[in-house]
Design a protein around this motif. Structure first.
Motif, PDB file in Angstrom:
ATOM      1  N   LYS A   1     -20.979  -2.845 -19.712  1.00  0.00           N
ATOM      2  CA  LYS A   1     -21.562  -1.499 -19.744  1.00  0.00           C
ATOM      3  C   LYS A   1     -22.044  -1.083 -18.346  1.00  0.00           C
ATOM      4  N   ALA A   2     -21.131  -1.244 -17.371  1.00  0.00           N
ATOM      5  CA  ALA A   2     -21.442  -0.914 -15.972  1.00  0.00           C
ATOM      6  C   ALA A   2     -20.303  -0.088 -15.386  1.00  0.00           C
ATOM      7  N   PRO A   3     -20.579   0.723 -14.379  1.00  0.00           N
ATOM      8  CA  PRO A   3     -19.501   1.459 -13.695  1.00  0.00           C
ATOM      9  C   PRO A   3     -18.649   0.492 -12.870  1.00  0.00           C
ATOM     10  N   TYR A   4     -17.418   0.910 -12.578  1.00  0.00           N
ATOM     11  CA  TYR A   4     -16.563   0.031 -11.785  1.00  0.00           C
ATOM     12  C   TYR A   4     -15.926   0.771 -10.614  1.00  0.00           C
ATOM     13  N   ILE A   5     -15.663  -0.012  -9.566  1.00  0.00           N
ATOM     14  CA  ILE A   5     -15.013   0.467  -8.352  1.00  0.00           C
ATOM     15  C   ILE A   5     -13.693  -0.284  -8.199  1.00  0.00           C
ATOM     16  N   ILE A   6     -12.619   0.440  -7.926  1.00  0.00           N
ATOM     17  CA  ILE A   6     -11.326  -0.187  -7.653  1.00  0.00           C
ATOM     18  C   ILE A   6     -11.117  -0.208  -6.142  1.00  0.00           C
ATOM     19  N   ASP A   7     -10.906  -1.401  -5.618  1.00  0.00           N
ATOM     20  CA  ASP A   7     -10.690  -1.614  -4.185  1.00  0.00           C
ATOM     21  C   ASP A   7      -9.204  -1.860  -3.959  1.00  0.00           C
ATOM     22  N   LEU A   8      -8.474  -0.832  -3.541  1.00  0.00           N
ATOM     23  CA  LEU A   8      -7.017  -0.913  -3.374  1.00  0.00           C
ATOM     24  C   LEU A   8      -6.663  -1.548  -2.027  1.00  0.00           C
ATOM     25  N   ARG A   9      -5.881  -2.626  -2.071  1.00  0.00           N
ATOM     26  CA  ARG A   9      -5.455  -3.300  -0.842  1.00  0.00           C
ATOM     27  C   ARG A   9      -4.095  -2.820  -0.370  1.00  0.00           C
ATOM     28  N   ASP A  10      -3.350  -2.123  -1.228  1.00  0.00           N
ATOM     29  CA  ASP A  10      -2.026  -1.606  -0.885  1.00  0.00           C
ATOM     30  C   ASP A  10      -1.913  -0.177  -1.388  1.00  0.00           C
ATOM     31  N   ALA A  11      -0.753   0.432  -1.136  1.00  0.00           N
ATOM     32  CA  ALA A  11      -0.553   1.845  -1.482  1.00  0.00           C
ATOM     33  C   ALA A  11      -0.160   2.012  -2.948  1.00  0.00           C
ATOM     34  N   TRP A  12      -0.924   1.373  -3.846  1.00  0.00           N
ATOM     35  CA  TRP A  12      -0.708   1.582  -5.276  1.00  0.00           C
ATOM     36  C   TRP A  12      -1.372   2.886  -5.708  1.00  0.00           C
ATOM     37  N   PRO A  13      -0.842   3.587  -6.723  1.00  0.00           N
ATOM     38  CA  PRO A  13       0.336   3.236  -7.524  1.00  0.00           C
ATOM     39  C   PRO A  13       1.653   3.741  -6.947  1.00  0.00           C
ATOM     40  N   GLU A  14       1.632   4.348  -5.758  1.00  0.00           N
ATOM     41  CA  GLU A  14       2.833   4.952  -5.197  1.00  0.00           C
ATOM     42  C   GLU A  14       3.960   3.944  -4.972  1.00  0.00           C
ATOM     43  N   LEU A  15       3.631   2.689  -4.646  1.00  0.00           N
ATOM     44  CA  LEU A  15       4.668   1.688  -4.405  1.00  0.00           C
ATOM     45  C   LEU A  15       5.529   1.428  -5.639  1.00  0.00           C
ATOM     46  N   LEU A  16       5.014   1.757  -6.811  1.00  0.00           N
ATOM     47  CA  LEU A  16       5.813   1.589  -8.018  1.00  0.00           C
ATOM     48  C   LEU A  16       7.023   2.514  -8.035  1.00  0.00           C
ATOM     49  N   THR A  17       6.951   3.623  -7.311  1.00  0.00           N
ATOM     50  CA  THR A  17       8.054   4.590  -7.324  1.00  0.00           C
ATOM     51  C   THR A  17       9.272   4.105  -6.558  1.00  0.00           C
ATOM     52  N   VAL A  18       9.130   3.044  -5.755  1.00  0.00           N
ATOM     53  CA  VAL A  18      10.275   2.523  -4.990  1.00  0.00           C
ATOM     54  C   VAL A  18      10.632   1.114  -5.464  1.00  0.00           C
ATOM     55  N   SER A  19      10.354   0.814  -6.720  1.00  0.00           N
ATOM     56  CA  SER A  19      10.609  -0.529  -7.238  1.00  0.00           C
ATOM     57  C   SER A  19      12.077  -0.908  -7.180  1.00  0.00           C
ATOM     58  N   ASP A  20      12.974   0.085  -7.211  1.00  0.00           N
ATOM     59  CA  ASP A  20      14.395  -0.219  -7.148  1.00  0.00           C
ATOM     60  C   ASP A  20      14.819  -0.742  -5.779  1.00  0.00           C
ATOM     61  N   ARG A  21      13.925  -0.655  -4.770  1.00  0.00           N
ATOM     62  CA  ARG A  21      14.264  -1.103  -3.417  1.00  0.00           C
ATOM     63  C   ARG A  21      13.469  -2.345  -3.009  1.00  0.00           C
ATOM     64  N   TRP A  22      12.688  -2.899  -3.918  1.00  0.00           N
ATOM     65  CA  TRP A  22      11.823  -4.018  -3.566  1.00  0.00           C
ATOM     66  C   TRP A  22      12.596  -5.226  -3.045  1.00  0.00           C
ATOM     67  N   ASN A  23      13.798  -5.452  -3.564  1.00  0.00           N
ATOM     68  CA  ASN A  23      14.552  -6.649  -3.191  1.00  0.00           C
ATOM     69  C   ASN A  23      15.648  -6.378  -2.165  1.00  0.00           C
ATOM     70  N   ALA A  24      15.604  -5.222  -1.505  1.00  0.00           N
ATOM     71  CA  ALA A  24      16.668  -4.865  -0.567  1.00  0.00           C
ATOM     72  C   ALA A  24      16.790  -5.836   0.599  1.00  0.00           C
ATOM     73  N   SER A  25      15.695  -6.460   1.008  1.00  0.00           N
ATOM     74  CA  SER A  25      15.714  -7.322   2.190  1.00  0.00           C
ATOM     75  C   SER A  25      15.774  -8.809   1.862  1.00  0.00           C
ATOM     76  N   THR A  26      15.954  -9.153   0.577  1.00  0.00           N
ATOM     77  CA  THR A  26      15.915 -10.564   0.195  1.00  0.00           C
ATOM     78  C   THR A  26      17.286 -11.119  -0.164  1.00  0.00           C
ATOM     79  N   GLY A  27      18.340 -10.379   0.155  1.00  0.00           N
ATOM     80  CA  GLY A  27      19.678 -10.877  -0.133  1.00  0.00           C
ATOM     81  C   GLY A  27      20.136 -10.482  -1.522  1.00  0.00           C
ATOM     82  N   ARG A  28      21.195 -11.116  -1.986  1.00  0.00           N
ATOM     83  CA  ARG A  28      21.775 -10.810  -3.288  1.00  0.00           C
ATOM     84  C   ARG A  28      20.806 -11.193  -4.400  1.00  0.00           C
TER      85      ARG A  28
END
Length: 359
Positions: free
Chosen positions: A66-93
């Protein structure tokens, strides 16, 4: 308090399993009727979110206590979810598992995550971001009554160097250091292509990669295939990077061209500015603005190896450009000693004050 977990790995699937297991372990600890939390009555709950399920654990914890909460974002979430189809582009096949998951299950999971993460952010008392661009963007889309704050990753330096770069005359050699994550968001294959192009233009670029990440193995194979003068070393603690910094003429800060990364600032940027080491920035958005405004180095657009190659050629042939003024280091010091702690205190006090009035 320690919670249960499943060991992670470099693949997205293993990371997801690890993060879900950690979240489940955290929820188990929170709802135990005995133990250290039995009589605990927090006034504020803060969830640090490099791992997205932590946001859900934070919201549930706030409800539980029963307390308020603060979200401490370390990355550009939730926007990074929009490029999920490119997450593995640099890791090979991609593996068979990854190919099967991307045929539907991954898209469903990402859409669901986007919806609940947005709801959690909307119901938070405040959001902390490491980027002012992201904080401003979230504030524009926020519900009334929630504030966003920027607390930068300006950690105290563990490595102190007295860098004396040879800035006289010109050369046909350039030492370039990359110390950090060799992962999906960096796509450092672009740097290999730039080194190859620079050599065609008459400058030998010596690349030195220090770190680990999902794309490291693919990078090593690519460097060998292209005949690039590149050395790959294991990750070092910040206190062991002194020799690397002394070796380097310029240090690489490198991100790929995903739009959400314009709202992200790698913490390595501040460390290099603190050291007074010239930065070769392959970045856009806020990181590019910081480097350019504070004259901490030179910037080229992501995914343009020709532009990066030309920058390195120009730096080698006019080494006076490797000398950077102290204004970048002074700005980082001011952020660390004054701005960051003051902003964090302001955030916590404001949330506490608002919650106290409501009660």
């Amino acid at each position: 308090m320690r919670s249960g977990y499943v060991p992670g790995g470099s693949s997205i699937t293993k990371k997801v399993l690890n993060q879900l297991a950690v979240a489940a372990g955290g929820l188990y600890v929170i709802f135990r009727r005995r133990g250290a939390l039995a009589d605990f009555e927090p006034e504020i709950v803060i969830g640090t979110v490099p791992a997205l399920p932590t946001a859900l654990v934070t919201a549930v914890s706030a409800w539980r206590f029963k307390a308020p909460y603060i979200i401490d974002l370390r990355d550009a979430w939730p926007e990074l979810l929009t490029v999920s189809d490119r997450w593995n582009a640099s890791t090979g096949r991609p593996s068979l598992r990854q190919r099967l998951l991307t045929k539907g299950p991954l898209q469903v999971a990402i859409k669901a995550t986007d919806v609940w993460l947005d709801r959690i952010l909307q119901h938070s008392a405040a959001v902390i971001s490491t980027s002012s661009y992201l904080a401003d963007d979230l504030q524009r889309r926020t519900s009334q009554g929630r504030r966003t704050y920027t607390v930068r990753n300006v950690f105290p330096p563990e490595t102190l160097i007295s860098k004396h770069v040879d800035v006289s005359g010109s050369s046909d050699q350039l030492n370039v250091l990359y110390a950090g994550t060799l992962g999906r968001a960096q796509n450092l294959f672009n740097a290999l292509l730039a080194a190859q192009e620079a050599e065609r233009l008459g400058v030998r670029v010596h690349l030195r990669f220090v770190g680990a990440g999902a794309a490291k193995q693919e990078l090593m194979q690519s460097a060998d295939r292209l005949g690039i003068d590149a050395v790959f070393e294991q990750r070092r603690g910040a206190d062991l990077l002194e020799e690397c910094y002394e070796w380097a003429d310029t240090a690489l800060v490198h991100l790929t061209d995903w739009a959400p990364l314009a709202n992200a600032v790698p913490s390595k940027t501040y460390e290099l500015m603190d050291q007074g080491l010239h930065i070769s920035g392959v970045v856009a958005g806020e990181t590019a603005d910081i480097i350019s405004t504070l004259q901490a180095g030179d910037v080229v657009e992501p995914e343009n190896p020709q532009a990066l190659a030309q920058l390195w050629v120009d730096l080698a042939r006019d080494r006076s450009r490797l000398q950077v003024p102290r204004k970048g280091a002074e700005w980082v010091h001011q952020q660390r000693e004054s701005a960051a702690p003051a902003t964090l205190l302001e955030c916590v006090e404001w949330v506490y004050w608002v919650h106290s009035r409501r009660n």
